[in-house]
Design a protein around this motif. Structure first.
Motif, mmCIF file in Angstrom:
data_model
loop_
_atom_site.group_PDB
_atom_site.id
_atom_site.type_symbol
_atom_site.label_atom_id
_atom_site.label_comp_id
_atom_site.label_asym_id
_atom_site.label_seq_id
_atom_site.Cartn_x
_atom_site.Cartn_y
_atom_site.Cartn_z
ATOM 1 N N GLU A 262 0.813 -1.217 0.000
ATOM 2 C CA GLU A 262 0.000 0.000 0.000
ATOM 3 C C GLU A 262 0.852 1.274 0.000
ATOM 4 O OE1 GLU A 262 -3.639 1.311 -0.696
ATOM 5 O OE2 GLU A 262 -3.161 -0.792 -0.448
ATOM 6 N N TYR A 263 1.903 1.294 0.776
ATOM 7 C CA TYR A 263 2.755 2.478 0.823
ATOM 8 C C TYR A 263 3.434 2.720 -0.521
ATOM 9 C CZ TYR A 263 6.635 5.577 1.958
ATOM 10 O OH TYR A 263 7.542 6.608 1.955
ATOM 11 N N ASP A 264 3.966 1.669 -1.111
ATOM 12 C CA ASP A 264 4.707 1.837 -2.361
ATOM 13 C C ASP A 264 3.832 2.314 -3.520
ATOM 14 O OD1 ASP A 264 7.274 1.331 -1.463
ATOM 15 O OD2 ASP A 264 7.092 -0.831 -1.761
ATOM 16 N N VAL A 265 2.565 1.925 -3.566
ATOM 17 C CA VAL A 265 1.720 2.395 -4.668
ATOM 18 C C VAL A 265 1.294 3.849 -4.475
ATOM 19 C CG1 VAL A 265 0.857 0.112 -5.293
ATOM 20 C CG2 VAL A 265 -0.488 1.543 -3.729
ATOM 21 N N ASN B 229 3.143 9.466 -8.264
ATOM 22 C CA ASN B 229 3.006 8.178 -7.577
ATOM 23 C C ASN B 229 2.125 7.268 -8.422
ATOM 24 O OD1 ASN B 229 0.052 8.194 -6.273
ATOM 25 N ND2 ASN B 229 0.892 10.276 -6.313
ATOM 26 N N LEU B 230 2.243 5.980 -8.210
ATOM 27 C CA LEU B 230 1.558 5.010 -9.070
ATOM 28 C C LEU B 230 0.039 5.081 -8.981
ATOM 29 C CD1 LEU B 230 3.925 1.959 -8.544
ATOM 30 C CD2 LEU B 230 3.748 3.413 -10.565
ATOM 31 N N LEU B 231 -0.496 5.088 -7.774
ATOM 32 C CA LEU B 231 -1.954 5.075 -7.632
ATOM 33 C C LEU B 231 -2.565 6.375 -8.148
ATOM 34 C CD1 LEU B 231 -3.869 2.911 -6.685
ATOM 35 C CD2 LEU B 231 -3.812 3.914 -4.397
ATOM 36 N N GLY B 232 -1.860 7.475 -7.986
ATOM 37 C CA GLY B 232 -2.332 8.745 -8.529
ATOM 38 C C GLY B 232 -2.384 8.738 -10.044
ATOM 39 N N LEU B 233 -1.421 8.099 -10.675
ATOM 40 C CA LEU B 233 -1.435 8.006 -12.140
ATOM 41 C C LEU B 233 -2.661 7.230 -12.624
ATOM 42 C CD1 LEU B 233 2.359 7.348 -12.765
ATOM 43 C CD2 LEU B 233 1.081 9.400 -13.448
ATOM 44 N N VAL B 234 -3.014 6.170 -11.900
ATOM 45 C CA VAL B 234 -4.191 5.374 -12.271
ATOM 46 C C VAL B 234 -5.464 6.195 -12.050
ATOM 47 C CG1 VAL B 234 -5.526 3.298 -11.712
ATOM 48 C CG2 VAL B 234 -3.025 3.178 -11.873
ATOM 49 N N ALA C 234 4.831 5.726 -14.867
ATOM 50 C CA ALA C 234 4.687 4.617 -13.925
ATOM 51 C C ALA C 234 5.868 3.659 -14.019
ATOM 52 C CB ALA C 234 3.372 3.878 -14.178
ATOM 53 N N ASP C 235 6.378 3.450 -15.216
ATOM 54 C CA ASP C 235 7.526 2.569 -15.400
ATOM 55 C C ASP C 235 8.733 3.102 -14.625
ATOM 56 O OD1 ASP C 235 8.650 0.237 -16.533
ATOM 57 O OD2 ASP C 235 9.548 1.405 -18.155
ATOM 58 N N ILE C 236 8.966 4.392 -14.715
ATOM 59 C CA ILE C 236 10.102 4.983 -14.008
ATOM 60 C C ILE C 236 9.878 4.955 -12.504
ATOM 61 C CG2 ILE C 236 11.341 7.160 -13.622
ATOM 62 C CD1 ILE C 236 10.895 7.673 -16.679
ATOM 63 N N VAL C 237 8.663 5.300 -12.055
ATOM 64 C CA VAL C 237 8.374 5.279 -10.618
ATOM 65 C C VAL C 237 8.547 3.859 -10.073
ATOM 66 C CG1 VAL C 237 6.540 5.578 -8.898
ATOM 67 C CG2 VAL C 237 6.911 7.331 -10.646
ATOM 68 N N ARG C 238 8.049 2.873 -10.797
ATOM 69 C CA ARG C 238 8.181 1.487 -10.339
ATOM 70 C C ARG C 238 9.648 1.084 -10.264
ATOM 71 N NH1 ARG C 238 4.952 -3.301 -9.511
ATOM 72 N NH2 ARG C 238 6.493 -4.755 -8.684
ATOM 73 N N GLU C 239 10.447 1.488 -11.235
ATOM 74 C CA GLU C 239 11.873 1.168 -11.201
ATOM 75 C C GLU C 239 12.541 1.801 -9.982
ATOM 76 O OE1 GLU C 239 15.857 1.232 -14.051
ATOM 77 O OE2 GLU C 239 13.968 2.009 -14.835
ATOM 78 N N LEU C 240 12.123 2.997 -9.620
ATOM 79 C CA LEU C 240 12.670 3.652 -8.431
ATOM 80 C C LEU C 240 12.269 2.925 -7.152
ATOM 81 C CD1 LEU C 240 12.083 7.381 -9.421
ATOM 82 C CD2 LEU C 240 14.300 6.221 -9.199
ATOM 83 N N ILE C 241 11.103 2.294 -7.160
ATOM 84 C CA ILE C 241 10.622 1.589 -5.965
ATOM 85 C C ILE C 241 11.385 0.294 -5.740
ATOM 86 C CG2 ILE C 241 8.645 0.332 -4.969
ATOM 87 C CD1 ILE C 241 6.854 2.508 -6.308
ATOM 88 N N ASP C 242 11.433 -0.558 -6.761
ATOM 89 C CA ASP C 242 12.014 -1.890 -6.534
ATOM 90 C C ASP C 242 12.902 -2.400 -7.666
ATOM 91 O OD1 ASP C 242 10.181 -2.595 -8.504
ATOM 92 O OD2 ASP C 242 9.066 -4.014 -7.256
ATOM 93 N N GLY C 243 13.239 -1.532 -8.604
ATOM 94 C CA GLY C 243 14.113 -1.946 -9.704
ATOM 95 C C GLY C 243 13.396 -2.651 -10.827
ATOM 96 N N SER C 244 12.096 -2.907 -10.678
ATOM 97 C CA SER C 244 11.330 -3.583 -11.714
ATOM 98 C C SER C 244 11.128 -2.643 -12.899
ATOM 99 C CB SER C 244 9.971 -4.002 -11.143
ATOM 100 O OG SER C 244 9.166 -4.582 -12.131
ATOM 101 N N ALA C 245 11.373 -3.138 -14.102
ATOM 102 C CA ALA C 245 11.221 -2.321 -15.301
ATOM 103 C C ALA C 245 10.730 -3.196 -16.443
ATOM 104 C CB ALA C 245 12.551 -1.669 -15.674
#
Length: 194
Positions: free
Chosen positions: A30-33, A43-48, A149-160
């Motif tokens: 929840e925090y990460d989204v 942030n991810l949830l805001g983009l959605v 979102a791709d960049i934000v997610r990469e900043l969170i956990d390296g996932s791209a």
């Protein structure tokens, strides 16, 4: 290509952009989204949430197609940029449901109107637009936010990457990516005399 094929093609690109955006939430707490990772609070949830509002505005309001989806961030007393983040009392499920309902409104408009159907965008000075124009516009906007979102997610956990099973990136382990980043940094410094 006839109109049905063109519409299906355009709709397919929009659906792909939606999927890329939503995928970035998967597997995160929840925090990460919710957490802002840029100086402007991206942030991810805001983009959605923002994307849902975009779908409702462009595929609902622009074509005079009413919906019963409340958009409190459009109220006169709403905080600026309220559509770009989730308040503490807005759950992930609430926002995903908002996005699902917005997609239904958009998909109904796309399915029921011809590409040359005319709508009006009041926030563009009330100029006339076609469904074709709006489909292209909203797809481009959704892809833009999927990139954020791709960049934000990469900043969170390296996932791209683009989608599950289709990373759209060179194969490389953590060491390769670290070396690659170092090469890019070195080139940037050399180009600026650093």
């Amino acid at each position: 290509m006839d109109e049905r094929e063109l519409k299906d093609d355009l709709h397919g690109y929009l659906e792909g952009a939606r999927a890329a955006l939503l995928w970035k939430l998967e597997g995160l707490g929840e925090y990460d989204v919710r957490r802002p990772l840029t100086p402007t609070g991206t942030n991810l949830l805001g983009l959605v949430k923002h994307n849902a509002g975009t779908h409702l505005g462009y595929f609902g309001d622009v074509f005079g197609r009413p919906h019963d989806v409340p958009l409190p961030w459009l109220a006169g007393d709403a905080e600026p940029d309220a559509d770009m983040w989730a308040a503490a009392d807005e759950s992930r499920e609430d926002i995903l449901e908002l996005h699902r309902r917005a997609r239904e409104v958009a998909d109904a408009t796309i399915g029921e109107l011809p590409l040359d159907a005319v709508g009006r965008v009041p926030w563009w000075g009330d100029g006339a637009v076609t469904l074709h124009h709006i489909l292209v516009h909203v797809t481009a906007d959704t892809q833009r936010h999927a990139g954020h979102a791709d960049i934000v997610r990469e900043l969170i956990d390296g996932s791209a990457g683009l989608l599950p099973g289709h990373g759209n990136l060179p194969a490389g382990d953590a060491a390769w990516w670290a070396e690659h980043r170092a090469r890019v940094e070195a080139a940037a410094r050399l180009a600026t005399g650093g």
